[in-house]
Scaffold this motif. Structure first.
Motif, short mmCIF file in Angstrom:
data_model
loop_
_atom_site.label_atom_id
_atom_site.label_comp_id
_atom_site.label_asym_id
_atom_site.label_seq_id
_atom_site.Cartn_x
_atom_site.Cartn_y
_atom_site.Cartn_z
N LYS A 131 0.83 -1.21 0.00
CA LYS A 131 0.00 0.00 0.00
C LYS A 131 0.86 1.26 0.00
O LYS A 131 0.50 2.26 -0.63
N GLU A 151 1.88 1.73 -3.54
CA GLU A 151 0.74 2.20 -4.33
C GLU A 151 0.48 3.68 -4.07
O GLU A 151 0.19 4.44 -5.00
N ALA A 186 0.58 6.69 -6.76
CA ALA A 186 -0.59 7.55 -6.96
C ALA A 186 -0.23 9.02 -6.77
O ALA A 186 -0.78 9.89 -7.45
N TYR A 232 9.24 0.66 -3.67
CA TYR A 232 9.27 -0.50 -4.57
C TYR A 232 10.27 -1.54 -4.06
O TYR A 232 9.96 -2.73 -3.99
N LYS A 249 2.52 -10.18 -8.40
CA LYS A 249 2.52 -8.92 -7.66
C LYS A 249 3.73 -8.07 -8.04
O LYS A 249 3.62 -6.86 -8.28
N LYS A 266 3.33 -6.57 -11.58
CA LYS A 266 2.40 -5.45 -11.61
C LYS A 266 3.03 -4.19 -11.01
O LYS A 266 2.83 -3.08 -11.53
N MET A 267 3.79 -4.37 -9.94
CA MET A 267 4.46 -3.21 -9.33
C MET A 267 5.50 -2.64 -10.27
O MET A 267 5.64 -1.41 -10.38
N LYS A 289 3.81 -0.58 -12.97
CA LYS A 289 3.34 0.71 -12.42
C LYS A 289 4.51 1.67 -12.24
O LYS A 289 4.38 2.86 -12.52
#
Length: 87
Positions: A33, A36, A40, A51, A75, A78-79, A82
């Motif tokens: 989180k 993330e 964001a 990361y 996972k 995907k990280m 991003k």
């Protein structure tokens, strides 16, 4: 309730392990989180640091058996995507 001594011990050990697993899963989710949130926010340097921490946490969780290795790889992938889109 178990009556046999070894069965009583297994109940206690299972409770302890369940608590440890729950704490480890919670810490893993927190690390993810944080990554993330940094993405964001659009903060590249913070996202890079988060990361590294998150990937290490995912690897540790997979090694401990908290996550399946394919789920861990998913996972991390995907990280990575991003993070690369952030640049």
């Amino acid at each position: 309730m178990p009556n046999i001594k070894s069965a009583k011990k297994r109940v206690l050990v299972a409770q302890t392990k369940a608590a440890q697993n729950k704490a480890a899963r919670s810490a893993l989710k927190t690390d993810i989180k944080k990554f993330e949130a940094a993405v964001a926010e659009g903060n590249r340097s913070e996202a890079d640091a988060a990361y590294k921490v998150a990937v290490k946490a995912v690897d540790k969780a997979a090694a401990k058996g908290l996550l399946h290795r394919n789920n861990a790889a998913n996972k991390k992938s995907k990280m990575t995507v991003k993070l690369s889109k952030l640049a």
